[in-house]
Enzyme design. Structure first.
Site, short mmCIF file in Angstrom:
data_model
loop_
_atom_site.label_atom_id
_atom_site.label_comp_id
_atom_site.label_asym_id
_atom_site.label_seq_id
_atom_site.Cartn_x
_atom_site.Cartn_y
_atom_site.Cartn_z
N SER A 91 -4.14 7.36 0.73
CA SER A 91 -2.93 6.74 -0.05
C SER A 91 -1.83 7.40 0.79
O SER A 91 -2.06 8.70 1.11
CB SER A 91 -2.65 6.73 -1.32
OG SER A 91 -1.59 6.68 -1.94
N TYR B 244 -4.43 11.48 -9.08
CA TYR B 244 -4.44 10.57 -7.99
C TYR B 244 -3.95 11.12 -6.67
O TYR B 244 -4.82 11.02 -5.70
CB TYR B 244 -3.72 9.23 -8.27
CG TYR B 244 -3.98 8.07 -7.36
CD1 TYR B 244 -5.10 7.44 -7.19
CD2 TYR B 244 -3.04 7.96 -6.42
CE1 TYR B 244 -5.37 6.40 -6.23
CE2 TYR B 244 -3.11 6.83 -5.55
CZ TYR B 244 -4.33 6.38 -5.39
OH TYR B 244 -4.41 5.22 -4.16
#
Length: 260
Positions: free
Chosen positions: A154, A167
């Site tokens: 990401s 995350y």
């Protein structure tokens, strides 16, 4: 570029390839699988969301595409091993692995509010799961002679997205881990690369506050929403012969929100 144009341009790019895509029942994973199939690959779609998974595969097979469904749990090491074995058995081997399966579930909380159990679950699925799936597929990818692993990170660890700590940490770990995997698996002619998508409009990002969507769109060099099809081209490239001498690298696919 729309989906039809991309499918036309990539036709037969992956002809004969056999690819396992995890987290493929919906969202980015399903779009990756569809693009790979349109590029000539066989694709095993793996996910814990059984109903969505079988519906997606039924739809793809109705279009005459060689798609296979595998139910598995990324939090269960035995299930990961069984998934890899099933993919190899159903497709007769394995040339590519897309480690897309992940969970967020840490959004909206500061470092003080984040629960330890949630942290552990995110790390087990996102980081440990990516390692174990890659390990489970290693022998088949080595036998292929042109094996390729694409790990989904990401762009959040590239700019330090707040209130998403577990995350962000997990995706940063995947970026680092992929470099070591590239060195360890290079002797078997297996490439390992990472893609860092920006905030993409899929089911998994529906929880993201409007302000975060606006931040991305306003700060991108390409000022529009990011769609799943925007990421698929990078997947096709990294699984194809076009990138056979590229390994251990990170591609940020985010419209220029983060440049590196």
């Amino acid at each position: 570029m729309n989906a039809n144009t991309q499918a036309s341009n990539s036709a037969n790019l992956l002809k004969g390839r056999r690819v396992l895509v995890t987290g493929a029942a919906r969202g980015l994973g399903l779009e990756f699988a569809r693009s790979l199939l349109q590029a000539g690959a066989q694709v095993a779609l793996a996910d814990i969301l059984a109903r969505d998974l079988h519906a997606a595969v039924a739809d793809l097979r109705a279009q005459g595409l060689p798609a296979y469904a595998i139910e598995f749990d990324m939090n269960d090491p035995a299930s990961i091993e069984a998934c890899a074995q099933s993919a190899v058995r159903q497709m007769g081997g394995l040339d590519g692995l897309v480690n897309n399966a992940a969970m967020t579930h840490s959004g909206g909380k500061t470092l003080h509010e984040l629960d330890v159990a949630v942290w552990d679950q995110v790390m087990n699925i996102n980081v440990r799961g990516t390692w174990l799936m890659t390990r489970a597929c290693h022998a088949a990818l080595s036998e292929s002679g042109r094996g390729a692993v694409v790990n989904l990170a990401s762009d959040t660890p590239l700019w330090g997205a707040p209130k998403l700590l577990a995350y962000v940490a997990s995706k940063g770990a995947i970026i680092a881990m992929s470099r070591t995997l590239a060195r360890e698996m290079g002797a078997d002619n297996i490439t390992v690369n990472t893609i860092a998508p920006g905030l993409t409009l899929v089911e998994a990002t529906e929880y993201v506050p409007r302000e975060r969507h606006e931040l991305y769109q306003n700060q991108r060099a390409l000022q529009r929403a990011q769609l799943p099809d925007d990421v698929s081209g990078a997947i096709l490239f990294l699984l194809s012969d076009l990138s056979r001498f590229m390994t251990g690298q990170l591609l940020a696919v985010n419209g220029g929100f983060v440049m590196h």
